[in-house]
Design a protein around this motif. Structure first.
Motif, PDB file in Angstrom:
ATOM      1  N   LEU A 198      59.509 140.768  49.708  1.00 38.44           N
ATOM      2  CA  LEU A 198      58.288 141.059  48.975  1.00 38.44           C
ATOM      3  C   LEU A 198      57.704 142.416  49.386  1.00 38.44           C
ATOM      4  CD1 LEU A 198      56.510 137.572  48.911  1.00 38.44           C
ATOM      5  CD2 LEU A 198      57.956 138.636  47.164  1.00 38.44           C
ATOM      6  N   VAL A 199      57.733 142.728  50.685  1.00 32.97           N
ATOM      7  CA  VAL A 199      57.216 144.020  51.151  1.00 32.97           C
ATOM      8  C   VAL A 199      58.031 145.163  50.557  1.00 32.97           C
ATOM      9  CG1 VAL A 199      56.909 145.501  53.174  1.00 32.97           C
ATOM     10  CG2 VAL A 199      56.208 143.102  53.272  1.00 32.97           C
ATOM     11  N   SER A 200      59.349 145.034  50.588  1.00 31.34           N
ATOM     12  CA  SER A 200      60.206 146.093  50.039  1.00 31.34           C
ATOM     13  C   SER A 200      60.027 146.234  48.541  1.00 31.34           C
ATOM     14  CB  SER A 200      61.670 145.798  50.381  1.00 31.34           C
ATOM     15  OG  SER A 200      61.879 145.786  51.779  1.00 31.34           O
ATOM     16  N   ALA A 201      59.884 145.101  47.842  1.00 37.29           N
ATOM     17  CA  ALA A 201      59.659 145.161  46.400  1.00 37.29           C
ATOM     18  C   ALA A 201      58.314 145.805  46.084  1.00 37.29           C
ATOM     19  CB  ALA A 201      59.738 143.753  45.804  1.00 37.29           C
ATOM     20  N   ARG A 202      57.320 145.531  46.907  1.00 39.04           N
ATOM     21  CA  ARG A 202      56.011 146.166  46.708  1.00 39.04           C
ATOM     22  C   ARG A 202      56.103 147.667  46.958  1.00 39.04           C
ATOM     23  NH1 ARG A 202      50.878 145.442  50.765  1.00 39.04           N
ATOM     24  NH2 ARG A 202      49.259 146.393  49.464  1.00 39.04           N
ATOM     25  N   ARG A 203      56.799 148.067  48.023  1.00 35.60           N
ATOM     26  CA  ARG A 203      56.945 149.488  48.332  1.00 35.60           C
ATOM     27  C   ARG A 203      57.686 150.227  47.213  1.00 35.60           C
ATOM     28  NH1 ARG A 203      59.807 150.085  53.790  1.00 35.60           N
ATOM     29  NH2 ARG A 203      61.556 149.382  52.513  1.00 35.60           N
ATOM     30  N   ALA A 204      58.643 149.555  46.584  1.00 34.02           N
ATOM     31  CA  ALA A 204      59.401 150.149  45.482  1.00 34.02           C
ATOM     32  C   ALA A 204      58.691 150.010  44.141  1.00 34.02           C
ATOM     33  CB  ALA A 204      60.781 149.510  45.409  1.00 34.02           C
TER      34      ALA A 204
END
Length: 325
Positions: A260-266
């Motif tokens: 979720l963090v990586s998807a938010r950052r992207a």
């Protein structure tokens, strides 16, 4: 007598000879004229006086005003305690008389009592204030906190399922990597949540007892993605974008959170959707954001030397900015 006369004549001849050697005869000096004296030497003309080199004139230093003496802090103020309490402590240590120790203990008692006053005032200030009272973000009661946890868990599961529809997980491993062998079953569980797992062997061999026997052989992706250690996990979108999850063994909850963090950052998910997965209430009621976006601060009168704003003035500004709270 003859002998004495001979000696006298010899002496006189020697003297005359010496005189003749020192002073040439007049006949030999006839070219000098009748008076045979040399003219007075003519003095060379005096050199013109040199102009004195210009002396560099230094600018007159501007007298600087003497620094104003700083006023001593008022007795028993925070500044006074900060400066002087260690001195009373040291005095009691260096010379432990009754008066020295008692002075330090009284001041220490004063500091403790003042801290209790601040704590009491803090409770009075916090209770009921939606921006300061922590129960506005997360209830203190167990049953209410558990309910929020369930709501956040449901939002997290829903968001992970949405990410799984648009992205898969690249799993880089080596056949002789024990940590990779530990990670594989957890990725199999993630596969059960809807994610497509793409196992990629860097050395071209399978993991022992791997749940992913149908793996792909690395074709340079690991190097292009900067893989240094194994296992290495990346979130990959259908359009070929990659978001790093980590290069180490991770538990399933940690892996889900990193997805979720990586998807938010992207920017594959919104901040609002991500915040719903947090086990807190009123996350959008962010004091820093609301005050930062509240407009002009020209109405605030600052101390030009310190930037300090009187508490009453500051609170009036905050109440207006936050909608009269």
């Amino acid at each position: 007598m003859k002998t004495a006369l001979s000696i006298a004549l010899s002496t006189a001849l020697v003297s005359v000879s010496a005189l003749a050697m020192e002073s040439p005869r007049f006949y030999d000096r006839k070219g000098e004229g009748w008076f045979w004296y040399e003219p007075e030497p003519v003095a060379p003309p005096p050199e013109p006086p040199r102009e004195p080199e210009p002396v560099a004139v230094l600018p007159t230093p501007v007298p600087q005003p003497a620094p104003a003496a700083m006023a001593a802090p008022s007795v028993f103020s925070a500044a006074w305690f900060k400066d002087n309490l260690p001195k009373y402590r040291d005095a009691a240590w260096n010379n432990p008389t009754i008066e020295n120790v008692r002075a330090f203990l009284y001041l220490q008692r004063f500091a403790i009592d003042r801290s209790e006053q601040v704590a009491d005032a803090t409770e009075l200030a916090v209770v009921g204030d939606p921006f300061l009272d922590e129960i506005s973000r997360r209830p203190g009661s167990t049953f209410a906190a558990q309910n929020i946890d369930r709501q956040a868990g449901a939002a997290k599961s829903q968001l992970i399922a949405e990410v799984a529809e648009r992205a898969g997980v690249f799993f880089f491993f080596k056949s002789d990597c024990p940590q990779c062998e530990l990670q594989a079953p957890l990725l199999k569980a993630l596969e059960g949540e809807g994610f497509t797992i793409v196992p990629i062997s860097v050395d071209g061999k399978a993991l022992p007892n791997s749940p992913f026997p149908d793996f792909k052989v690395d074709a340079g992706h690991a190097q292009r993605l900067g893989v240094q250690t194994y296992p290495a996990l990346f979130l990959a979108s259908a359009s070929g974008e990659f978001a790093a999850l980590g290069q180490s063994t991770m538990s399933l909850p940690e892996l889900e959170h990193r997805i979720l963090v990586s998807a938010r950052r992207a920017n594959w998910i919104t901040d609002e959707a991500f915040n719903r997965t947090r086990p807190v209430l009123n996350y959008d009621n962010n004091l820093a954001e609301r005050l930062s976006d509240s407009g002009s601060r020209e109405e605030l009168s600052l101390d030009p030397a310190t930037g300090f704003i009187e508490p009453g003035v500051l609170m009036d500004y905050m109440r207006r900015s936050l909608g009269g709270q």
